[in-house]
Write a protein that holds these residues in place. Structure first.
Motif, PDB file in Angstrom:
ATOM      1  N   ILE A  51       0.844  -1.208   0.000  1.00  0.00           N
ATOM      2  CA  ILE A  51       0.000   0.000   0.000  1.00  0.00           C
ATOM      3  C   ILE A  51       0.876   1.255   0.000  1.00  0.00           C
ATOM      4  N   GLN A  60       1.659  10.435  -2.589  1.00  0.00           N
ATOM      5  CA  GLN A  60       1.145  10.568  -1.220  1.00  0.00           C
ATOM      6  C   GLN A  60       2.129   9.957  -0.227  1.00  0.00           C
ATOM      7  N   PRO A  61       2.149  10.504   1.003  1.00  0.00           N
ATOM      8  CA  PRO A  61       2.988   9.874   2.021  1.00  0.00           C
ATOM      9  C   PRO A  61       2.412   8.524   2.459  1.00  0.00           C
ATOM     10  N   ASN A  62       3.128   7.827   3.351  1.00  0.00           N
ATOM     11  CA  ASN A  62       2.691   6.496   3.790  1.00  0.00           C
ATOM     12  C   ASN A  62       1.324   6.530   4.463  1.00  0.00           C
ATOM     13  N   LEU A  63       0.703   5.362   4.566  1.00  0.00           N
ATOM     14  CA  LEU A  63      -0.636   5.294   5.163  1.00  0.00           C
ATOM     15  C   LEU A  63      -0.564   5.619   6.654  1.00  0.00           C
ATOM     16  N   SER A  64      -1.570   6.303   7.122  1.00  0.00           N
ATOM     17  CA  SER A  64      -1.625   6.534   8.569  1.00  0.00           C
ATOM     18  C   SER A  64      -2.619   5.570   9.218  1.00  0.00           C
ATOM     19  N   LYS A  65      -3.635   5.176   8.469  1.00  0.00           N
ATOM     20  CA  LYS A  65      -4.568   4.192   9.028  1.00  0.00           C
ATOM     21  C   LYS A  65      -5.218   3.416   7.880  1.00  0.00           C
ATOM     22  N   PHE A  66      -5.348   2.117   8.061  1.00  0.00           N
ATOM     23  CA  PHE A  66      -6.042   1.302   7.062  1.00  0.00           C
ATOM     24  C   PHE A  66      -6.932   0.309   7.801  1.00  0.00           C
ATOM     25  N   VAL A  67      -8.208   0.345   7.465  1.00  0.00           N
ATOM     26  CA  VAL A  67      -9.165  -0.577   8.090  1.00  0.00           C
ATOM     27  C   VAL A  67      -9.652  -1.536   7.012  1.00  0.00           C
TER      28      VAL A  67
END
Lengths: 117, 374
Positions: A51, A60-67
């Motif tokens: 991701i 985009q920067p790295n994910l901060s939250k993934f549900v």
């Protein structure tokens, strides 16, 4: 850190939690019955890496939250510095309520200063 | 007089809704009618409508919610009674009964599986608990064709048959599953068993005669399941054979709905109305974009991102043995992406971080209801 995970696991519907780096190194874990450290770490690091690469491609920067919700369970990934908090959940839980507890745990781990770049 | 006129008006309102459902059966009209029956105290009609609705629109979020509420109310007393029995004097039969209600009536497979597992930990030799465990794994297997579900299904059904060789359901499901994966040699003993105690079962006899003399597609069962999983379901030949012996379809395992592709493409622009929406996309499960909109620039980037998210989620969910992807949301400092799977398509909306999750969820649910084919 293990205490924070154990406390989080007492929330309704939480089956286990783990702190793992993007490379798959397990920092701490408290998983319930039937969940193995190796499997969760491998799945989490694989998903996070894929991701993050896709996000970088679109600037985009790295994910901060993934549900991730599936037919029979849910997984939450939250960025906590140089590692991620991964929480395995029952499918039936009220996500809004549990996410508050997960975010709280993530904040406390981040505050510990142990997971910093 | 006031009382009778109130009753008359209430009934007339219901009749209008009933006529509306007959004219135009949609998730919204069925859910609305069931709710109205409930409010009017016509609980049997409400339950019947809820059952009809979930059979016809199993993937509609509104129908699912309505069905869960009505069935919970309908079964409340019995559920409380059985739950209390489990707490005070747990018995294998109580676990099985409760698990069965959650499975058949509530379509809550997770709770049902939990109860069956809990029961089996205490009563490992109880046939009905193995049966329900096997049935739920079969429902999951039929939906996603995951190897783990198939293997667990057979493991529990074999245990049930060991305890009672005349268990029709267990033998029937096993005959079907073994046939679907091409393990014809393993399917035959279960058909033979059925025909011993049900010699007039024409479907079992037809399949038995077709399978006799056929070479199995392999010896290793797990490899056979993996081959089916790799192509997303049984091949044409094994599917045709298995269809000779239909297994009772429980409402909870209704086949997935389909989207009306043209409406899905046209209605994707409805997401413009969501405050902060940047782009939206609907694609099939092979990654082909059916429709999209983008507030600025191309939606190709979103399509690529959504496809990566979807395939990664599917892979993760399968490896974790939690079924197939249904819904997800991704947050990064610059964007938020909401995704949902419905009617064998993936719908995704990219929004600003400030957009309320609830408004996106509502818009997605409304979109799904508007494009699902009954």
């Amino acid at each position: 850190m293990k205490e924070i995970l154990s406390e989080l696991n007492r929330e309704v519907g939480v089956k286990g939690s783990m702190v793992v780096t993007q490379d798959g190194i397990v920092v701490a874990s408290d998983l319930g019955q039937g969940l193995s450290d190796d499997l969760v770490a491998a799945v989490a690091s694989g998903a996070i890496q894929t991701i993050n690469v896709a996000l970088q491609k679109i600037g985009q920067p790295n994910l901060s939250k993934f549900v991730l919700e599936a037919g029979f369970g849910k997984i939450v990934f939250i960025d906590i510095g140089i590692a991620y908090l991964v929480v395995i959940l029952d499918q039936r839980i009220n996500m809004d309520v549990t996410l508050i507890a997960i975010s709280g745990a993530a904040y406390r781990i981040r505050q510990m200063g142990q997971i910093t770049a | 007089m006031g009382w009778f006129s109130w009753l008359w008006n209430k009934r007339r309102d219901l009749e209008k809704l009933e006529a509306e459902v007959r004219r135009n059966t949609t998730p919204a009209s069925l859910a609305g009618l069931a709710d109205k029956y409930m409010q009017a105290g016509e609980s049997n009609n409400a339950v019947e409508t809820a059952r009809r609705a979930i059979e016809r629109f199993p993937e509609s979020p509104r129908v699912r919610e309505m069905h869960a509420n009505i069935m919970r109310l309908h079964n409340q007393q019995l559920l409380n009674k059985l739950q209390k029995e489990l707490e005070t004097r747990p018995q294998a039969g109580t676990y099985a009964r409760l698990a069965d209600i959650y499975y058949r009536e509530m379509h809550d497979l997770n709770r049902s599986l939990e109860l069956a597992r809990e029961g089996l930990a205490k009563f490992p030799n109880f046939e009905d608990l193995h049966l329900i465990n096997g049935q739920i794994r079969y429902v999951r297997y039929a939906a996603d064709h995951l190897t783990k579900d198939g293997m667990h299904c057979l493991e529990h059904l074999e245990a049930a048959v060991k305890l009672n060789p005349m268990n029709y359901k267990a033998n029937a499901i096993m005959a079907r599953v073994y046939t679907e994966v091409g393990a014809y040699d393993r399917a035959l003993p279960h058909l033979d068993a059925i025909l011993k105690f049900a010699p007039d079962d024409g479907a079992a006899r037809t399949l038995q005669s077709k399978l006799r003399g056929l070479q199995p597609l392999g010896d290793d069962l797990e490899d056979l399941f993996k081959a089916v999983e790799a192509i997303g379901g049984p091949g044409d030949a094994t599917r045709a054979l298995a269809s000779l012996f239909p297994v009772e379809y429980t409402k909870g395992q209704a086949p997935p709905g389909r989207l009306d592709v043209q409406t899905a493409a046209a209605n994707i622009t409805d997401f413009r109305r969501v405050e902060g929406a940047k782009a939206a996309i609907v694609m099939d499960e092979q990654g082909k974009v059916i429709g999209s909109f983008s507030a600025s620039g191309s939606s190709a980037e979103l399509a690529e991102m959504v496809w990566t998210l979807y395939t990664t989620s599917e892979d993760s969910a399968r490896r974790m043995d939690i079924g197939s992807f249904t819904r997800g949301s991704l947050e990064s400092p610059g964007v938020r992406i909401h995704m949902v799977e419905a009617g064998q398509h993936v719908i995704a909306v990219a929004t600003a971080k400030s957009t309320r999750d609830e408004s996106v969820r509502q818009a997605m649910n409304a979109y799904i209801d508007s494009v699902l084919k009954g």
